[in-house]
Design an enzyme around this catalytic site. Sequence first.
Site, PDB file in Angstrom:
ATOM      1  N   GLU A   1       4.254  -7.836   3.001  1.00  0.00           N
ATOM      2  CA  GLU A   1       4.560  -8.830   4.039  1.00  0.00           C
ATOM      3  C   GLU A   1       4.256  -8.290   5.424  1.00  0.00           C
ATOM      4  O   GLU A   1       3.720  -8.992   6.279  1.00  0.00           O
ATOM      5  CB  GLU A   1       6.046  -9.219   4.021  1.00  0.00           C
ATOM      6  CG  GLU A   1       6.584  -9.605   2.688  1.00  0.00           C
ATOM      7  CD  GLU A   1       7.226  -8.421   1.992  1.00  0.00           C
ATOM      8  OE1 GLU A   1       6.488  -7.485   1.635  1.00  0.00           O
ATOM      9  OE2 GLU A   1       8.440  -8.439   1.799  1.00  0.00           O
TER      10      GLU A   1
ATOM     11  N   ILE B   1       0.855  -1.188   0.000  1.00  0.00           N
ATOM     12  CA  ILE B   1       0.000   0.000   0.000  1.00  0.00           C
ATOM     13  C   ILE B   1       0.890   1.237   0.000  1.00  0.00           C
ATOM     14  O   ILE B   1       1.635   1.478   0.961  1.00  0.00           O
ATOM     15  CB  ILE B   1      -0.936   0.017   1.229  1.00  0.00           C
ATOM     16  CG1 ILE B   1      -1.790  -1.258   1.252  1.00  0.00           C
ATOM     17  CG2 ILE B   1      -1.820   1.267   1.198  1.00  0.00           C
ATOM     18  CD1 ILE B   1      -2.572  -1.458   2.532  1.00  0.00           C
TER      19      ILE B   1
ATOM     20  N   CYS C   1      12.122  -7.451   2.384  1.00  0.00           N
ATOM     21  CA  CYS C   1      13.163  -6.483   2.725  1.00  0.00           C
ATOM     22  C   CYS C   1      13.616  -6.706   4.170  1.00  0.00           C
ATOM     23  O   CYS C   1      13.016  -7.477   4.926  1.00  0.00           O
ATOM     24  CB  CYS C   1      12.650  -5.058   2.526  1.00  0.00           C
ATOM     25  SG  CYS C   1      11.536  -4.471   3.822  1.00  0.00           S
TER      26      CYS C   1
HETATM   27 ZN   LIG Z   1       9.419  -5.055   3.389  1.00  0.00          ZN
END
Ligand SMILES: [Zn+2]
Length: 136
Positions: free
Chosen positions: A60, A48, A93
Site C-alpha cells: 500500500e 517488497i 497496517c
Molecule cells: Zn503497511
Amino acid sequence: MKLEDPRAEEALKDAEQARERAYAPYSHFKMGAAVVTDRNAVVPGSLIENVSLGLAMCAERAALFGTVSTDAGKPEVLAIVAPRTGGELTWPCGACLQVALELGGPDLLIVASDGSQTEQARLRELAPNLPFKGER
Ligand SMILES: [Zn+2]
C-alpha cells in the site's frame, strides 16, 4: 458486495497483478495494492522484502508513494489483495493508514480482498484518530 466506488473493481484487478509481482522470499506473504486517484490514474504497488528484514515495504505504501512520485493526483480508492491474517481479511497496517490519511484524507475508500471475499471501509472508519493536518 457492491463496492461504493465503481473504479474499485479495476483497482482490485491491478492490485491482484501487483500481488503476483510481490517480492516476498522471506514471508511468502504476497500482497499487492493499487490506488485510484482523482484523475483516474491507477498506481500499483507490491510488497517488497529485503534480507535486512526491517527494510520491507508494504504494497500500500509503495502504491501511495507512487502517486506522489508520478504526480498522479489525490488517492481516492486504495485496493489491496493479500492472504488472510489470523483468519480475517488483511487490512492496511497502521503505518500505511497514516500515510493514506496524509495523502488521501479520511474519505479514502479502502477495499480489502483475499481474491474471493472483498470488504470495504472508509479510512475514517478504520483509523478515526490518527494525526491529520487537514479537515476531518
Ligand atoms: Zn503497511
